[in-house]
Write an enzyme that holds these catalytic residues in place. Structure first.
Site, mmCIF file in Angstrom:
data_model
loop_
_atom_site.group_PDB
_atom_site.id
_atom_site.type_symbol
_atom_site.label_atom_id
_atom_site.label_comp_id
_atom_site.label_asym_id
_atom_site.label_seq_id
_atom_site.Cartn_x
_atom_site.Cartn_y
_atom_site.Cartn_z
ATOM 1 N N PRO A 96 1.920 -1.409 -46.651
ATOM 2 C CA PRO A 96 0.817 -1.418 -47.500
ATOM 3 C C PRO A 96 1.149 -3.045 -47.688
ATOM 4 O O PRO A 96 1.947 -3.578 -47.804
ATOM 5 C CB PRO A 96 0.678 -0.939 -49.188
ATOM 6 C CG PRO A 96 1.458 0.567 -48.981
ATOM 7 C CD PRO A 96 1.906 -0.024 -47.679
ATOM 8 N N ASP A 105 5.727 -12.053 -61.522
ATOM 9 C CA ASP A 105 5.377 -12.411 -63.100
ATOM 10 C C ASP A 105 6.211 -13.392 -64.264
ATOM 11 O O ASP A 105 7.388 -13.338 -64.128
ATOM 12 C CB ASP A 105 6.740 -10.730 -63.608
ATOM 13 C CG ASP A 105 6.399 -10.411 -65.033
ATOM 14 O OD1 ASP A 105 5.000 -10.806 -66.410
ATOM 15 O OD2 ASP A 105 7.007 -9.142 -65.556
ATOM 16 N N THR A 164 8.207 -12.036 -67.720
ATOM 17 C CA THR A 164 9.203 -11.820 -67.409
ATOM 18 C C THR A 164 9.835 -12.003 -66.109
ATOM 19 O O THR A 164 9.762 -10.102 -66.523
ATOM 20 C CB THR A 164 9.486 -10.505 -68.425
ATOM 21 O OG1 THR A 164 8.575 -9.459 -68.704
ATOM 22 C CG2 THR A 164 9.399 -10.390 -70.298
ATOM 23 N N HIS A 209 10.419 -0.079 -47.911
ATOM 24 C CA HIS A 209 9.679 -0.562 -47.083
ATOM 25 C C HIS A 209 10.700 0.471 -45.648
ATOM 26 O O HIS A 209 10.114 0.722 -44.818
ATOM 27 C CB HIS A 209 10.784 -1.847 -46.148
ATOM 28 C CG HIS A 209 9.403 -2.803 -46.851
ATOM 29 N ND1 HIS A 209 8.752 -3.374 -45.696
ATOM 30 C CD2 HIS A 209 8.865 -3.092 -47.857
ATOM 31 C CE1 HIS A 209 7.857 -4.582 -46.471
ATOM 32 N NE2 HIS A 209 8.383 -4.507 -47.772
ATOM 33 N N ASP A 210 11.627 1.532 -46.761
ATOM 34 C CA ASP A 210 12.221 2.377 -45.950
ATOM 35 C C ASP A 210 11.559 3.378 -46.204
ATOM 36 O O ASP A 210 11.546 4.229 -45.036
ATOM 37 C CB ASP A 210 13.886 3.004 -46.620
ATOM 38 C CG ASP A 210 14.811 3.703 -45.788
ATOM 39 O OD1 ASP A 210 14.620 3.768 -44.215
ATOM 40 O OD2 ASP A 210 14.935 4.591 -46.762
ATOM 41 N N ASP A 264 14.969 7.857 -45.355
ATOM 42 C CA ASP A 264 15.686 8.363 -44.299
ATOM 43 C C ASP A 264 16.712 6.934 -43.628
ATOM 44 O O ASP A 264 17.681 6.893 -42.918
ATOM 45 C CB ASP A 264 15.517 8.293 -43.146
ATOM 46 C CG ASP A 264 14.190 7.320 -42.086
ATOM 47 O OD1 ASP A 264 14.523 6.157 -42.662
ATOM 48 O OD2 ASP A 264 13.557 7.970 -41.446
#
Length: 341
Positions: free
Chosen positions: A168, A240, A243, A73-74, A81
Protein backbone atom coordinates in the site's frame (compact mmCIF):
# COMPACT_ATOMS: atom_id res chain seq x y z
CA UNK A 1 15.20 -27.74 17.16
CA UNK A 2 12.80 -25.17 18.67
CA UNK A 3 10.88 -24.41 15.52
CA UNK A 4 9.30 -27.80 15.52
CA UNK A 5 9.31 -28.74 19.16
CA UNK A 6 7.14 -28.09 22.15
CA UNK A 7 6.52 -29.50 25.59
CA UNK A 8 3.23 -31.10 24.58
CA UNK A 9 2.72 -34.39 22.78
CA UNK A 10 1.84 -32.83 19.44
CA UNK A 11 5.12 -30.92 19.41
CA UNK A 12 7.06 -34.09 20.07
CA UNK A 13 5.53 -35.76 17.04
CA UNK A 14 6.45 -32.81 14.81
CA UNK A 15 10.03 -32.88 16.09
CA UNK A 16 10.43 -36.51 15.22
CA UNK A 17 8.99 -35.89 11.77
CA UNK A 18 11.44 -33.05 11.11
CA UNK A 19 14.38 -35.19 12.20
CA UNK A 20 13.56 -37.77 9.54
CA UNK A 21 12.66 -35.26 6.85
CA UNK A 22 16.06 -33.55 6.90
CA UNK A 23 17.15 -36.34 4.57
CA UNK A 24 14.74 -35.41 1.80
CA UNK A 25 14.24 -31.70 1.42
CA UNK A 26 15.97 -28.37 2.05
CA UNK A 27 12.96 -26.61 3.60
CA UNK A 28 11.32 -26.62 7.03
CA UNK A 29 7.56 -26.59 7.55
CA UNK A 30 5.45 -26.30 10.69
CA UNK A 31 2.30 -24.63 12.09
CA UNK A 32 2.47 -21.36 14.02
CA UNK A 33 2.13 -21.28 17.78
CA UNK A 34 1.51 -18.58 20.37
CA UNK A 35 3.59 -17.09 23.15
CA UNK A 36 6.01 -19.47 24.82
CA UNK A 37 6.74 -21.45 21.65
CA UNK A 38 10.49 -21.17 22.30
CA UNK A 39 10.33 -21.41 26.11
CA UNK A 40 11.81 -24.91 26.27
CA UNK A 41 14.73 -24.39 23.89
CA UNK A 42 15.41 -20.67 24.34
CA UNK A 43 13.99 -19.43 27.64
CA UNK A 44 16.18 -16.31 27.38
CA UNK A 45 14.67 -15.29 24.03
CA UNK A 46 12.20 -12.62 25.11
CA UNK A 47 14.54 -11.08 27.67
CA UNK A 48 17.34 -10.87 25.08
CA UNK A 49 15.03 -9.20 22.55
CA UNK A 50 13.53 -6.78 25.08
CA UNK A 51 16.86 -5.65 26.55
CA UNK A 52 18.36 -5.21 23.08
CA UNK A 53 15.44 -3.13 21.80
CA UNK A 54 15.35 -1.07 24.98
CA UNK A 55 19.04 -0.22 24.69
CA UNK A 56 18.66 0.62 21.00
CA UNK A 57 15.69 2.94 21.58
CA UNK A 58 17.59 4.75 24.31
CA UNK A 59 20.23 5.54 21.69
CA UNK A 60 17.80 6.29 18.85
CA UNK A 61 14.06 6.61 19.39
CA UNK A 62 13.41 6.54 15.61
CA UNK A 63 14.24 2.83 15.56
CA UNK A 64 10.69 2.07 16.75
CA UNK A 65 9.22 3.48 13.55
CA UNK A 66 11.94 1.73 11.55
CA UNK A 67 11.07 -1.67 13.00
CA UNK A 68 7.35 -1.14 12.44
CA UNK A 69 7.86 -0.19 8.81
CA UNK A 70 10.14 -3.16 8.17
CA UNK A 71 7.59 -5.48 9.76
CA UNK A 72 4.79 -4.19 7.54
CA UNK A 73 6.96 -4.37 4.43
CA UNK A 74 7.95 -7.92 5.33
CA UNK A 75 4.46 -9.23 6.07
CA UNK A 76 2.47 -7.73 3.20
CA UNK A 77 4.16 -9.26 0.13
CA UNK A 78 4.18 -12.95 1.16
CA UNK A 79 3.61 -13.20 4.91
CA UNK A 80 5.97 -12.56 7.81
CA UNK A 81 8.95 -14.59 6.62
CA UNK A 82 11.91 -12.18 7.02
CA UNK A 83 12.26 -12.08 3.24
CA UNK A 84 12.70 -8.31 3.42
CA UNK A 85 15.94 -8.82 5.38
CA UNK A 86 17.70 -10.57 2.49
CA UNK A 87 20.38 -8.44 0.85
CA UNK A 88 21.79 -8.43 -2.65
CA UNK A 89 20.73 -8.16 -6.26
CA UNK A 90 17.12 -9.13 -6.87
CA UNK A 91 16.15 -8.99 -3.20
CA UNK A 92 13.30 -6.95 -1.75
CA UNK A 93 15.74 -4.42 -0.35
CA UNK A 94 16.82 -3.69 -3.92
CA UNK A 95 13.22 -2.91 -4.95
CA UNK A 96 11.93 0.67 -4.98
CA UNK A 97 9.25 0.39 -2.24
CA UNK A 98 11.96 -0.71 0.20
CA UNK A 99 14.64 1.78 -0.81
CA UNK A 100 14.24 3.78 2.40
CA UNK A 101 13.98 0.99 4.97
CA UNK A 102 16.05 1.99 7.97
CA UNK A 103 19.45 0.20 7.83
CA UNK A 104 20.01 0.50 11.58
CA UNK A 105 16.67 -1.17 12.33
CA UNK A 106 17.52 -4.01 9.93
CA UNK A 107 20.91 -4.39 11.60
CA UNK A 108 19.33 -4.36 15.06
CA UNK A 109 17.35 -7.51 14.25
CA UNK A 110 20.47 -9.21 12.89
CA UNK A 111 22.39 -8.21 16.04
CA UNK A 112 19.62 -9.68 18.21
CA UNK A 113 19.69 -12.89 16.12
CA UNK A 114 23.41 -13.21 16.80
CA UNK A 115 22.83 -12.85 20.56
CA UNK A 116 19.94 -15.33 20.54
CA UNK A 117 21.85 -17.92 18.53
CA UNK A 118 24.90 -17.49 20.76
CA UNK A 119 22.73 -18.21 23.79
CA UNK A 120 20.47 -20.92 22.41
CA UNK A 121 21.88 -22.16 19.12
CA UNK A 122 20.10 -21.60 15.82
CA UNK A 123 16.65 -22.32 17.23
CA UNK A 124 14.82 -19.04 16.53
CA UNK A 125 14.16 -17.55 13.11
CA UNK A 126 14.80 -13.98 12.03
CA UNK A 127 11.06 -13.76 11.32
CA UNK A 128 10.20 -14.50 14.96
CA UNK A 129 12.88 -12.13 16.23
CA UNK A 130 11.62 -9.35 13.95
CA UNK A 131 8.05 -9.82 15.21
CA UNK A 132 9.13 -9.81 18.87
CA UNK A 133 11.42 -6.79 18.41
CA UNK A 134 8.63 -4.84 16.71
CA UNK A 135 6.21 -5.68 19.52
CA UNK A 136 8.73 -4.61 22.15
CA UNK A 137 9.44 -1.34 20.30
CA UNK A 138 5.71 -0.57 20.35
CA UNK A 139 5.44 -1.32 24.09
CA UNK A 140 8.58 0.64 24.99
CA UNK A 141 7.26 3.63 23.02
CA UNK A 142 4.10 3.66 25.10
CA UNK A 143 1.92 1.33 23.04
CA UNK A 144 -0.01 -1.84 23.84
CA UNK A 145 1.36 -5.29 24.49
CA UNK A 146 0.10 -8.11 22.30
CA UNK A 147 0.75 -11.78 21.65
CA UNK A 148 3.09 -12.52 18.76
CA UNK A 149 2.48 -15.78 16.86
CA UNK A 150 5.75 -17.70 16.88
CA UNK A 151 7.19 -20.52 14.85
CA UNK A 152 7.63 -18.68 11.55
CA UNK A 153 10.43 -19.93 9.34
CA UNK A 154 12.66 -17.63 7.31
CA UNK A 155 12.00 -17.64 3.59
CA UNK A 156 14.45 -19.25 1.21
CA UNK A 157 14.04 -16.46 -1.35
CA UNK A 158 12.70 -12.90 -1.61
CA UNK A 159 9.17 -12.03 -2.66
CA UNK A 160 8.55 -11.22 -6.31
CA UNK A 161 8.70 -7.69 -7.68
CA UNK A 162 4.94 -7.79 -8.29
CA UNK A 163 4.26 -8.77 -4.68
CA UNK A 164 6.47 -5.97 -3.35
CA UNK A 165 4.96 -3.43 -5.74
CA UNK A 166 1.54 -4.26 -4.27
CA UNK A 167 2.54 -2.71 -0.92
CA UNK A 168 0.00 0.00 0.00
CA UNK A 169 1.23 3.48 -0.89
CA UNK A 170 0.73 6.13 1.80
CA UNK A 171 1.22 8.85 -0.79
CA UNK A 172 -1.80 8.28 -3.00
CA UNK A 173 -3.95 5.29 -1.95
CA UNK A 174 -7.66 5.86 -1.39
CA UNK A 175 -9.55 4.04 1.38
CA UNK A 176 -11.00 1.58 -1.14
CA UNK A 177 -7.53 0.80 -2.54
CA UNK A 178 -6.13 0.40 0.98
CA UNK A 179 -9.06 -1.81 1.99
CA UNK A 180 -8.46 -4.11 -0.99
CA UNK A 181 -4.76 -4.42 -0.16
CA UNK A 182 -5.44 -5.17 3.51
CA UNK A 183 -8.27 -7.60 2.73
CA UNK A 184 -5.93 -9.63 0.52
CA UNK A 185 -3.83 -10.27 3.62
CA UNK A 186 -6.74 -11.42 5.76
CA UNK A 187 -7.33 -7.98 7.29
CA UNK A 188 -10.89 -7.57 6.09
CA UNK A 189 -12.24 -5.41 8.89
CA UNK A 190 -11.90 -1.66 8.23
CA UNK A 191 -10.88 -1.33 11.88
CA UNK A 192 -7.72 -3.29 10.97
CA UNK A 193 -6.89 -0.74 8.29
CA UNK A 194 -7.50 2.24 10.55
CA UNK A 195 -5.69 0.74 13.54
CA UNK A 196 -2.59 -0.35 11.62
CA UNK A 197 -2.41 3.07 9.96
CA UNK A 198 -2.00 4.28 13.55
CA UNK A 199 1.60 3.07 13.40
CA UNK A 200 2.13 6.53 11.92
CA UNK A 201 1.88 7.80 15.49
CA UNK A 202 5.67 7.42 15.50
CA UNK A 203 8.15 8.19 12.75
CA UNK A 204 9.16 10.83 10.26
CA UNK A 205 9.23 11.10 6.49
CA UNK A 206 10.84 13.18 3.76
CA UNK A 207 9.10 15.78 1.64
CA UNK A 208 9.19 13.61 -1.48
CA UNK A 209 6.92 11.06 0.18
CA UNK A 210 4.07 13.44 0.94
CA UNK A 211 4.40 15.65 -2.13
CA UNK A 212 0.91 14.65 -3.28
CA UNK A 213 -0.61 15.86 0.01
CA UNK A 214 1.41 19.09 0.10
CA UNK A 215 0.69 20.00 -3.51
CA UNK A 216 -3.06 19.76 -2.99
CA UNK A 217 -2.94 22.98 -0.94
CA UNK A 218 -6.54 22.25 0.11
CA UNK A 219 -6.25 23.15 3.80
CA UNK A 220 -4.03 25.15 6.14
CA UNK A 221 -1.91 22.14 7.10
CA UNK A 222 -1.16 21.09 3.51
CA UNK A 223 -0.18 24.66 2.70
CA UNK A 224 2.14 24.63 5.71
CA UNK A 225 3.67 21.34 4.56
CA UNK A 226 4.27 22.84 1.12
CA UNK A 227 5.85 25.98 2.57
CA UNK A 228 8.10 24.03 4.93
CA UNK A 229 9.34 21.75 2.15
CA UNK A 230 9.88 24.68 -0.19
CA UNK A 231 12.08 26.33 2.44
CA UNK A 232 13.92 23.12 3.43
CA UNK A 233 13.44 20.28 0.90
CA UNK A 234 15.54 17.82 2.90
CA UNK A 235 13.65 18.30 6.17
CA UNK A 236 11.94 15.42 7.93
CA UNK A 237 8.29 15.78 8.88
CA UNK A 238 6.78 14.15 11.96
CA UNK A 239 3.93 11.86 10.94
CA UNK A 240 2.18 12.57 14.24
CA UNK A 241 2.29 16.31 14.88
CA UNK A 242 0.73 15.95 18.34
CA UNK A 243 3.07 13.51 20.16
CA UNK A 244 5.66 12.43 17.54
CA UNK A 245 7.79 10.11 19.69
CA UNK A 246 5.04 8.45 21.74
CA UNK A 247 2.94 5.52 20.63
CA UNK A 248 -0.50 6.86 21.49
CA UNK A 249 -3.64 8.16 19.76
CA UNK A 250 -2.18 11.57 18.87
CA UNK A 251 -2.15 10.56 15.19
CA UNK A 252 -5.94 10.27 15.18
CA UNK A 253 -6.36 13.57 17.02
CA UNK A 254 -4.28 15.15 14.27
CA UNK A 255 -6.46 13.58 11.56
CA UNK A 256 -9.62 14.97 13.16
CA UNK A 257 -7.94 18.39 12.91
CA UNK A 258 -7.00 17.81 9.23
CA UNK A 259 -3.33 17.43 10.12
CA UNK A 260 -2.55 14.15 8.40
CA UNK A 261 0.74 14.12 6.53
CA UNK A 262 -0.01 11.50 3.86
CA UNK A 263 -2.90 11.58 1.42
CA UNK A 264 -3.87 8.12 2.70
CA UNK A 265 -3.96 9.48 6.27
CA UNK A 266 -6.43 12.18 5.31
CA UNK A 267 -8.46 9.69 3.31
CA UNK A 268 -9.27 7.87 6.56
CA UNK A 269 -11.00 10.91 8.09
CA UNK A 270 -12.66 11.99 4.84
CA UNK A 271 -14.17 8.61 3.93
CA UNK A 272 -17.54 7.99 5.55
CA UNK A 273 -16.74 4.32 6.20
CA UNK A 274 -13.55 4.94 8.19
CA UNK A 275 -14.14 8.41 9.68
CA UNK A 276 -16.22 7.07 12.63
CA UNK A 277 -13.38 4.69 13.56
CA UNK A 278 -10.83 7.51 13.39
CA UNK A 279 -12.99 9.63 15.69
CA UNK A 280 -13.44 6.74 18.11
CA UNK A 281 -9.67 6.20 18.31
CA UNK A 282 -9.08 9.96 18.70
CA UNK A 283 -11.43 9.97 21.70
CA UNK A 284 -10.21 6.72 23.27
CA UNK A 285 -6.61 5.55 23.40
CA UNK A 286 -7.82 2.33 24.98
CA UNK A 287 -10.05 1.59 21.97
CA UNK A 288 -7.13 2.19 19.60
CA UNK A 289 -4.75 0.05 21.65
CA UNK A 290 -7.21 -2.86 21.86
CA UNK A 291 -7.77 -2.86 18.10
CA UNK A 292 -4.09 -2.33 17.26
CA UNK A 293 -3.12 -5.34 19.37
CA UNK A 294 -5.74 -7.47 17.65
CA UNK A 295 -4.78 -6.26 14.17
CA UNK A 296 -1.04 -6.74 14.70
CA UNK A 297 -1.63 -10.33 15.80
CA UNK A 298 -3.65 -10.88 12.61
CA UNK A 299 -0.95 -9.28 10.45
CA UNK A 300 1.73 -11.42 12.12
CA UNK A 301 -0.22 -14.50 11.02
CA UNK A 302 -0.80 -13.25 7.44
CA UNK A 303 -0.99 -16.20 5.03
CA UNK A 304 2.15 -17.31 3.22
CA UNK A 305 1.52 -18.57 -0.34
CA UNK A 306 3.37 -21.85 0.18
CA UNK A 307 2.61 -22.20 3.87
CA UNK A 308 5.09 -21.82 6.71
CA UNK A 309 8.02 -23.31 4.81
CA UNK A 310 11.64 -22.20 5.01
CA UNK A 311 14.66 -22.34 7.28
CA UNK A 312 16.27 -20.77 10.34
CA UNK A 313 18.89 -18.47 8.87
CA UNK A 314 22.35 -18.22 10.34
CA UNK A 315 22.34 -14.61 9.11
CA UNK A 316 19.15 -12.64 8.58
CA UNK A 317 20.73 -11.09 5.48
CA UNK A 318 21.34 -14.25 3.44
CA UNK A 319 19.93 -17.77 2.97
CA UNK A 320 21.87 -20.60 4.56
CA UNK A 321 24.48 -22.26 2.38
CA UNK A 322 23.43 -25.75 1.24
CA UNK A 323 24.49 -28.58 3.54
CA UNK A 324 25.04 -32.23 2.86
CA UNK A 325 21.90 -34.25 3.63
CA UNK A 326 23.22 -37.78 3.26
CA UNK A 327 23.59 -38.34 7.01
CA UNK A 328 20.96 -38.43 9.71
CA UNK A 329 20.88 -35.19 11.68
CA UNK A 330 19.57 -34.81 15.22
CA UNK A 331 17.17 -31.87 15.00
CA UNK A 332 17.89 -31.01 18.60
CA UNK A 333 21.59 -30.43 17.96
CA UNK A 334 21.87 -29.11 14.42
CA UNK A 335 22.33 -25.36 14.05
CA UNK A 336 20.65 -23.50 11.23
CA UNK A 337 19.77 -26.70 9.37
CA UNK A 338 16.94 -26.94 6.85
CA UNK A 339 14.34 -29.69 6.58
CA UNK A 340 10.78 -30.26 5.48
CA UNK A 341 7.68 -31.92 6.84
Amino acid sequence: MAMASSSNGAGTVVLAFVTVAVLVSPALSAPLDGAGFHSATCPQLESIVLSSVQAALQREVALAAGLLRIFFHDCFPQGCDASVYLKGSGTEQAMLPNATLQPRALQLVEDIRAKVHAACGATVSCADISALATRDAVVLSGGPNYTVPQGQFDSLAPASQNAVNALPSPATFSVSALARAFSAKGLRDLADLVALSGAHTVGRTGCQFFRDRAQRMDDAFSRRLAANCSAAPSRLQNLDVVTPDLFDNGYYKALVNSQGVFTSDMALIKDRTTAPIVRQFAQSKDAFFAQFAKSMAKLAAAPRPGGNVGEIRRSCFSPNAPRAIDTVVDAGDEEGFAASV
